[in-house]
Design an enzyme around this catalytic site. Structure first.
Site, short mmCIF file in Angstrom:
data_model
loop_
_atom_site.label_atom_id
_atom_site.label_comp_id
_atom_site.label_asym_id
_atom_site.label_seq_id
_atom_site.Cartn_x
_atom_site.Cartn_y
_atom_site.Cartn_z
N LYS A 54 0.84 -1.21 0.00
CA LYS A 54 0.00 0.00 0.00
C LYS A 54 0.88 1.26 0.00
CE LYS A 54 -3.73 -2.61 1.99
NZ LYS A 54 -4.52 -3.10 3.11
N GLN A 98 -5.12 -1.97 9.24
CA GLN A 98 -4.91 -3.28 8.61
C GLN A 98 -5.54 -4.38 9.47
OE1 GLN A 98 -3.67 -3.65 5.56
NE2 GLN A 98 -3.87 -5.86 5.61
N ASP A 121 -11.35 2.13 3.12
CA ASP A 121 -11.59 0.69 2.96
C ASP A 121 -13.05 0.42 2.60
OD1 ASP A 121 -9.57 -1.25 3.21
OD2 ASP A 121 -9.41 -0.94 5.37
N1 GUN Z 1 -6.80 -7.34 5.47
C1 GUN Z 1 -6.98 -8.07 4.35
N2 GUN Z 1 -7.56 -7.33 3.38
C2 GUN Z 1 -7.74 -6.10 3.91
C3 GUN Z 1 -8.29 -4.90 3.38
O1 GUN Z 1 -8.75 -4.80 2.24
N3 GUN Z 1 -8.28 -3.83 4.24
C4 GUN Z 1 -7.81 -3.92 5.51
N4 GUN Z 1 -7.88 -2.83 6.28
N5 GUN Z 1 -7.31 -5.02 6.02
C5 GUN Z 1 -7.27 -6.10 5.22
#
Ligand code: GUN
Length: 283
Positions: A54, A98, A121
């Site tokens: 990211k 996350q 998200d």
């Molecule tokens: N963990 C796995 N996929 C995601 C996601 O798309 N966003 C977040 N915040 N955590 C994750």
């Protein structure tokens, strides 16, 4: 038949180039640099790797990213306090915590703390509700990436039978909703589904998100189907999806690989949401 591979990596590269141009134009016009803050609690190796992806994508698209790394023993109250501070920080446009979080922290409570305007998200109840109502909102990144990949085939989604395996809040439920909005006929299968193969064999579009390595085998795929593999599993220190890729290549018309499939698209959709958050904030 040998399926065409939908490369998420290639598509993401193209889309990120376009986002980068739009970000540069936005910065020129407003003097505001879109800013994503990612919070990582603990050091789960998969999460560390996703978070690094990211940050790299922010760099590629000319956006600012800040990583807040917190120890695994961080309390729910401490995390909430940090999010509340970020909510009122005008230089921050997107906040992402996350997942998964350590067991002593209530994930939904944390998601609910993130300001709806910064929930890039798309996980907050308000964003989920708006998505279902087809109102303007932050679309959840993985489902949005899946739809983009299906559209990349040029095949019309409307009228197709889409079968989704998995009913998680992050993927299964929202991707089913987005497929419905594209006018597919949608079946959602899960751990209690009886005769899964009966359903998957009817799928013109098969989306698999269950977290079981190579679970979907060749005999479960309708010839000519589009197969989207959302799974990321580590087996013998190698990544593989929820679909037996080689088997799928033989029978499907389009298949996404793992790695290099849905993963890069998820991150690209996050960049799109972060730019949108910055734009909404500045208009
Ligand atoms: N963990 C796995 N996929 C995601 C996601 O798309 N966003 C977040 N915040 N955590 C994750």
């Amino acid at each position: 038949m040998s399926a065409i591979v939908i490369s998420g990596k290639e598509l993401a590269k193209r889309l990120r180039e376009d986002i980068r141009i739009r970000v540069s134009k936005f910065i020129e016009e407003t003097n505001v640099v879109p800013h994503l803050v990612v919070i990582l609690v603990g050091d789960n190796p998969a999460s560390v790797s996703y978070v690094a992806g990211k940050q790299k994508a922010c760099e590629e698209t000319n956006m600012k990213s800040t990583l807040i790394k917190l120890p695994v023993e961080t309390t729910e109250e401490e995390l909430i306090k940090i999010i509340e501070e970020l909510n009122s920080d005008h230089t921050v446009h997107g906040i992402l915590v996350q997942l998964p979080l350590p067991k002593h922290i209530d994930e939904q409570k944390i998601i609910n703390t993130i300001s709806v305007e910064k929930d890039v998200d798309g996980f907050s109840p308000v964003n989920v509700g708006k998505m279902v109502l087809n109102e303007e909102c932050f679309l959840p990144c993985t489902p949005a990436g899946v739809i983009k990949m299906i559209k990349e085939t040029g095949i019309e989604i409307a009228g197709k039978h889409a079968v989704v395996i998995g009913r998680s809040n992050i993927v299964g439920k929202p991707v089913s909703q987005l497929l419905l909005q594209e006018n597919a006929t949608v079946t959602i299968c899960h751990s209690r589904t009886i005769d899964l193969k009966h359903h998957t064999l009817q799928a013109d579009i098969l989306v698999v998100a269950i977290g079981k390595p190579k679970f979907v085998t060749r005999d479960m795929i309708k010839p000519g189907a589009i197969v989207i593999d959302v799974g990321v599993n580590r087996v013998d220190n190698k990544l593989c999806g929820d679909v037996d890729y080689d088997g799928a290549l033989e029978v499907a018309s389009y298949v996404t690989p793992v790695p290099g499939g849905v993963g890069p698209m998820t991150i690209t959709m996050l960049m799109e949401n972060t730019l949108a958050a910055a734009k909404r904030f500045t208009r």
